[in-house]
Write a protein that holds these residues in place. Structure first.
Motif, PDB file in Angstrom:
ATOM      1  N   GLY A 116       0.805  -1.211   0.000  1.00  0.00           N
ATOM      2  CA  GLY A 116       0.000   0.000   0.000  1.00  0.00           C
ATOM      3  C   GLY A 116       0.837   1.260   0.000  1.00  0.00           C
ATOM      4  N   ALA A 117       2.123   1.120   0.272  1.00  0.00           N
ATOM      5  CA  ALA A 117       3.066   2.232   0.123  1.00  0.00           C
ATOM      6  C   ALA A 117       3.770   2.171  -1.224  1.00  0.00           C
ATOM      7  CB  ALA A 117       4.104   2.197   1.251  1.00  0.00           C
ATOM      8  N   LEU A 118       4.116   0.946  -1.648  1.00  0.00           N
ATOM      9  CA  LEU A 118       4.902   0.780  -2.875  1.00  0.00           C
ATOM     10  C   LEU A 118       4.089   1.043  -4.140  1.00  0.00           C
ATOM     11  CD1 LEU A 118       6.759  -2.507  -1.870  1.00  0.00           C
ATOM     12  CD2 LEU A 118       7.706  -0.190  -1.870  1.00  0.00           C
ATOM     13  N   ALA A 119       2.866   0.503  -4.195  1.00  0.00           N
ATOM     14  CA  ALA A 119       2.065   0.625  -5.417  1.00  0.00           C
ATOM     15  C   ALA A 119       1.744   2.077  -5.772  1.00  0.00           C
ATOM     16  CB  ALA A 119       0.798  -0.218  -5.302  1.00  0.00           C
ATOM     17  N   PRO A 120       1.361   2.930  -4.810  1.00  0.00           N
ATOM     18  CA  PRO A 120       1.121   4.327  -5.179  1.00  0.00           C
ATOM     19  C   PRO A 120       2.367   5.025  -5.734  1.00  0.00           C
ATOM     20  CG  PRO A 120       0.049   3.834  -3.100  1.00  0.00           C
ATOM     21  CD  PRO A 120       0.910   2.650  -3.424  1.00  0.00           C
ATOM     22  N   ARG A 121       3.521   4.730  -5.154  1.00  0.00           N
ATOM     23  CA  ARG A 121       4.755   5.312  -5.704  1.00  0.00           C
ATOM     24  C   ARG A 121       4.927   4.903  -7.167  1.00  0.00           C
ATOM     25  NH1 ARG A 121      10.383   7.200  -5.043  1.00  0.00           N
ATOM     26  NH2 ARG A 121      11.181   6.781  -7.127  1.00  0.00           N
ATOM     27  N   ALA A 122       4.706   3.612  -7.454  1.00  0.00           N
ATOM     28  CA  ALA A 122       4.837   3.139  -8.834  1.00  0.00           C
ATOM     29  C   ALA A 122       3.819   3.798  -9.749  1.00  0.00           C
ATOM     30  CB  ALA A 122       4.688   1.624  -8.875  1.00  0.00           C
ATOM     31  N   ALA A 123       2.592   3.941  -9.253  1.00  0.00           N
ATOM     32  CA  ALA A 123       1.521   4.522 -10.074  1.00  0.00           C
ATOM     33  C   ALA A 123       1.763   5.986 -10.384  1.00  0.00           C
ATOM     34  CB  ALA A 123       0.182   4.349  -9.362  1.00  0.00           C
ATOM     35  N   SER A 124       2.584   6.647  -9.595  1.00  0.00           N
ATOM     36  CA  SER A 124       2.883   8.056  -9.886  1.00  0.00           C
ATOM     37  C   SER A 124       3.723   8.199 -11.150  1.00  0.00           C
ATOM     38  CB  SER A 124       3.609   8.695  -8.695  1.00  0.00           C
ATOM     39  OG  SER A 124       4.932   8.202  -8.566  1.00  0.00           O
ATOM     40  N   PHE A 125       4.360   7.100 -11.575  1.00  0.00           N
ATOM     41  CA  PHE A 125       5.152   7.090 -12.806  1.00  0.00           C
ATOM     42  C   PHE A 125       4.474   6.292 -13.917  1.00  0.00           C
ATOM     43  CE2 PHE A 125       8.235   8.057  -9.554  1.00  0.00           C
ATOM     44  CZ  PHE A 125       9.124   8.923 -10.157  1.00  0.00           C
ATOM     45  N   GLU A 126       3.824   5.179 -13.567  1.00  0.00           N
ATOM     46  CA  GLU A 126       3.242   4.269 -14.556  1.00  0.00           C
ATOM     47  C   GLU A 126       1.837   4.733 -14.926  1.00  0.00           C
ATOM     48  OE1 GLU A 126       2.463   2.325 -17.235  1.00  0.00           O
ATOM     49  OE2 GLU A 126       4.376   1.477 -16.519  1.00  0.00           O
ATOM     50  N   LYS A 127       1.719   5.363 -16.079  1.00  0.00           N
ATOM     51  CA  LYS A 127       0.460   5.995 -16.474  1.00  0.00           C
ATOM     52  C   LYS A 127      -0.480   5.056 -17.226  1.00  0.00           C
ATOM     53  CE  LYS A 127       2.200   9.817 -14.844  1.00  0.00           C
ATOM     54  NZ  LYS A 127       1.792  10.354 -13.532  1.00  0.00           N
ATOM     55  N   ARG A 128      -0.075   3.821 -17.475  1.00  0.00           N
ATOM     56  CA  ARG A 128      -0.955   2.884 -18.179  1.00  0.00           C
ATOM     57  C   ARG A 128      -1.980   2.243 -17.256  1.00  0.00           C
ATOM     58  NH1 ARG A 128       3.635  -0.713 -20.986  1.00  0.00           N
ATOM     59  NH2 ARG A 128       4.596  -0.229 -18.956  1.00  0.00           N
ATOM     60  N   LEU A 129      -1.876   2.472 -15.980  1.00  0.00           N
ATOM     61  CA  LEU A 129      -2.824   1.901 -15.026  1.00  0.00           C
ATOM     62  C   LEU A 129      -4.152   2.642 -15.092  1.00  0.00           C
ATOM     63  CD1 LEU A 129      -0.476   1.576 -11.915  1.00  0.00           C
ATOM     64  CD2 LEU A 129      -1.065  -0.225 -13.558  1.00  0.00           C
ATOM     65  N   LYS A 130      -5.232   1.896 -15.178  1.00  0.00           N
ATOM     66  CA  LYS A 130      -6.547   2.522 -15.104  1.00  0.00           C
ATOM     67  C   LYS A 130      -7.012   2.644 -13.668  1.00  0.00           C
ATOM     68  CE  LYS A 130     -11.260   2.469 -16.893  1.00  0.00           C
ATOM     69  NZ  LYS A 130     -12.258   1.798 -17.757  1.00  0.00           N
ATOM     70  N   LEU A 131      -6.708   1.616 -12.852  1.00  0.00           N
ATOM     71  CA  LEU A 131      -7.129   1.607 -11.447  1.00  0.00           C
ATOM     72  C   LEU A 131      -5.947   1.292 -10.549  1.00  0.00           C
ATOM     73  CD1 LEU A 131     -10.478  -0.441 -11.589  1.00  0.00           C
ATOM     74  CD2 LEU A 131     -10.180   2.047 -11.746  1.00  0.00           C
ATOM     75  N   LEU A 132      -5.979   1.852  -9.348  1.00  0.00           N
ATOM     76  CA  LEU A 132      -4.997   1.565  -8.310  1.00  0.00           C
ATOM     77  C   LEU A 132      -5.741   1.286  -7.016  1.00  0.00           C
ATOM     78  CD1 LEU A 132      -2.085   1.601  -7.055  1.00  0.00           C
ATOM     79  CD2 LEU A 132      -2.452   4.068  -6.676  1.00  0.00           C
ATOM     80  N   ILE A 133      -5.364   0.216  -6.323  1.00  0.00           N
ATOM     81  CA  ILE A 133      -5.944  -0.109  -5.016  1.00  0.00           C
ATOM     82  C   ILE A 133      -4.811  -0.202  -4.009  1.00  0.00           C
ATOM     83  CG2 ILE A 133      -7.306  -1.751  -3.676  1.00  0.00           C
ATOM     84  CD1 ILE A 133      -7.481  -2.117  -7.378  1.00  0.00           C
ATOM     85  N   ALA A 134      -4.858   0.617  -2.962  1.00  0.00           N
ATOM     86  CA  ALA A 134      -3.863   0.593  -1.890  1.00  0.00           C
ATOM     87  C   ALA A 134      -4.534   0.055  -0.634  1.00  0.00           C
ATOM     88  CB  ALA A 134      -3.307   1.982  -1.637  1.00  0.00           C
ATOM     89  N   ASN A 135      -4.125  -1.133  -0.203  1.00  0.00           N
ATOM     90  CA  ASN A 135      -4.750  -1.807   0.937  1.00  0.00           C
ATOM     91  C   ASN A 135      -3.700  -2.180   1.975  1.00  0.00           C
ATOM     92  OD1 ASN A 135      -6.410  -3.206   2.657  1.00  0.00           O
ATOM     93  ND2 ASN A 135      -6.715  -4.958   1.316  1.00  0.00           N
TER      94      ASN A 135
END
Length: 444
Positions: free
Chosen positions: A281-300
């Protein structure tokens, strides 16, 4: 500082060991930071159902609940889990590993017998539970770099791979190209998908493995989308069999995984969801700040600064000591060594965390933690984001992360009323899956 003072430091640092240990479930309560209104308060119950008290060690009691919870996905059985826990000797640091390994080997032997007798489904079920118990055996291994760790990890992988084949689960082990090597994972192809379908990418955090997310893959496939579970650096197979440590620039991990996903036949490249669990839940948001191909992000759960989950336990007891890793690392290391001699929990927690982060000393570990932050990154995320919280969540900062987001966003709180208030909804996978996948269905 007097000897008595240093022993008091040991008690302070024991609190830090709770953060260094297993973020699975349970009441490691601390008050919110002064003036901070964005952190959810912990839920205090007189006799919480999630304190089993089967284990004398409070962290291992939380771990026990985690493996009891896996019964929902068929990866454990309640009697086997409780029986194994009852054999663990509290004063023997090798007892936890020895008893779980004993159970795992008994189940693997049963699986082989069933397979030889022409009962593939029974064999698959036994292999699946054996894999779980091998993972459990490695949770509190005193010296994580031992060859025995690699041996048991290999048995876990072999057991899980056998299980998915014999049970007819539409999945296959995969190797994802990554910086001159590969990352291990499993691609689950939905049998009900029509044409190009969404894909849910899932990774865990500090302690759990990709295999622990089987229930998420099963829920995704039932709903018509594929799933890709993988272990990144610092996790599961990757740390044990390849020696790859955690890294804060998680986009360097996720981008190759997304590259792999979009090249997989049947995957819709415009409908990719990423879920990070626990430290994820800390790592995925950091990655999503760069990876723009993601449509959805879930931080749990949603985590804004993972470092504070470590350092706040020390800072609350003595702010001066919390500053030592930078100001006087040798002094800090000496204090940690002294405290570890009095606390097997701290001794294990330090060794395990330094191994996972690829650093040789406690001071370097605490300094390394400061690099794991979403400050300055959360505002760059463009994927619609679900930030998950719990009324008894003690390892998240969901409201802080939510406040920092500028993308389309939703906040999901799990409550005591639905028996799902704990970190990553341990013990409540049914309601957790229902609520999270309803959100995915509505937004994918």
């Amino acid at each position: 500082m007097s000897v008595d003072g240093e022993l008091n430091v040991g008690r302070i640092l024991l609190a830090a060991a709770l953060a260094l240990g297993f973020a699975a479930a349970g009441p490691l309560w601390s008050e919110p930071e002064q003036g901070l209104q964005t952190q959810s308060p912990p839920l205090l119950l007189a006799n919480p159902w999630y304190q089993t008290r089967v284990m004398a060690d409070p962290i291992l009691d939380q771990v026990l609940l985690f493996y009891l919870s896996e019964a929902w996905q068929g990866s454990s059985d309640i009697g086997e889990v409780l029986d194994t826990a009852s054999r663990v000797l509290p004063d023997d640091e090798h007892s936890w590993t020895r008893e779980w390994q004993r159970t795992a080997e008994r189940l693997r032997a049963r699986a082989m017998t069933c397979e030889q007798a022409g009962h593939p489904f029974s064999a698959g079920q036994a292999y699946l539970r054996a894999a779980t118990y091998y993972r459990a055996s490695l949770h509190r291994y005193p010296t994580p770099s031992d060859q025995a760790v690699k041996d048991m990890a290999a048995l876990e992988v072999a057991s899980f791979t056998k299980a998915i084949r014999l049970l007819g689960i539409p999945a296959q082990p995969v190797r994802i190209p990554y910086e001159g090597t590969t990352l291990p994972g499993y691609f689950f192809r939905s049998p009900v998908a029509r044409g190009k379908a969404p894909v849910l990418i899932v990774h865990q955090g500090r302690d759990a493995w990709a295999e622990d997310c089987l229930y998420l893959a099963q829920e995704a496939m039932r709903r018509g989308y594929h799933a890709l579970l993988f272990d990144g650096p610092g996790m599961g197979q990757t740390i044990r069999l390849q020696g790859l440590a955690f890294r804060p620039d998680w986009e360097k991990v996720i981008t190759p995984v997304v590259d792999y996903a979009v090249k997989t036949p049947g995957v819709d490249p415009k409908r990719i969801a990423l879920m990070g669990i626990s430290m994820g839940g800390a790592l995925a948001p950091r990655a999503a700040s760069f990876e723009k191909r993601l449509k959805l992000l879930i931080a749990n759960p949603g985590v804004f600064e993972w470092s504070r989950i470590y350092t706040s336990f020390v800072a609350e007891g003595n702010p001066e000591i919390a500053e030592l890793p930078a100001k006087d690392p040798e002094r800090f290391n000496a204090l940690m060594a002294q405290a570890a001699q009095a606390s097997p929990l701290l001794k294990w927690g330090l060794a395990d965390s330094m191994w996972r982060h690829g650093v040789p000393t406690p001071a370097e570990l605490f300094l390394d933690m400061k690099r794991y932050t979403n400050r300055g990154y959360a505002g760059r995320i463009v994927a619609r984001t679900l930030v998950i919280d719990g009324e008894a969540e003690e390892f998240g900062q969901a409201k802080e992360l939510y406040a920092a987001l500028t993308c389309p966003k939703d906040y999901l709180l799990f409550t005591a009323e639905e028996a799902a208030p704990l970190h990553v909804q341990v013990g409540a996978l049914a309601v957790s899956s229902q609520r999270i996948f309803d959100w995915i269905d509505e937004n994918i």
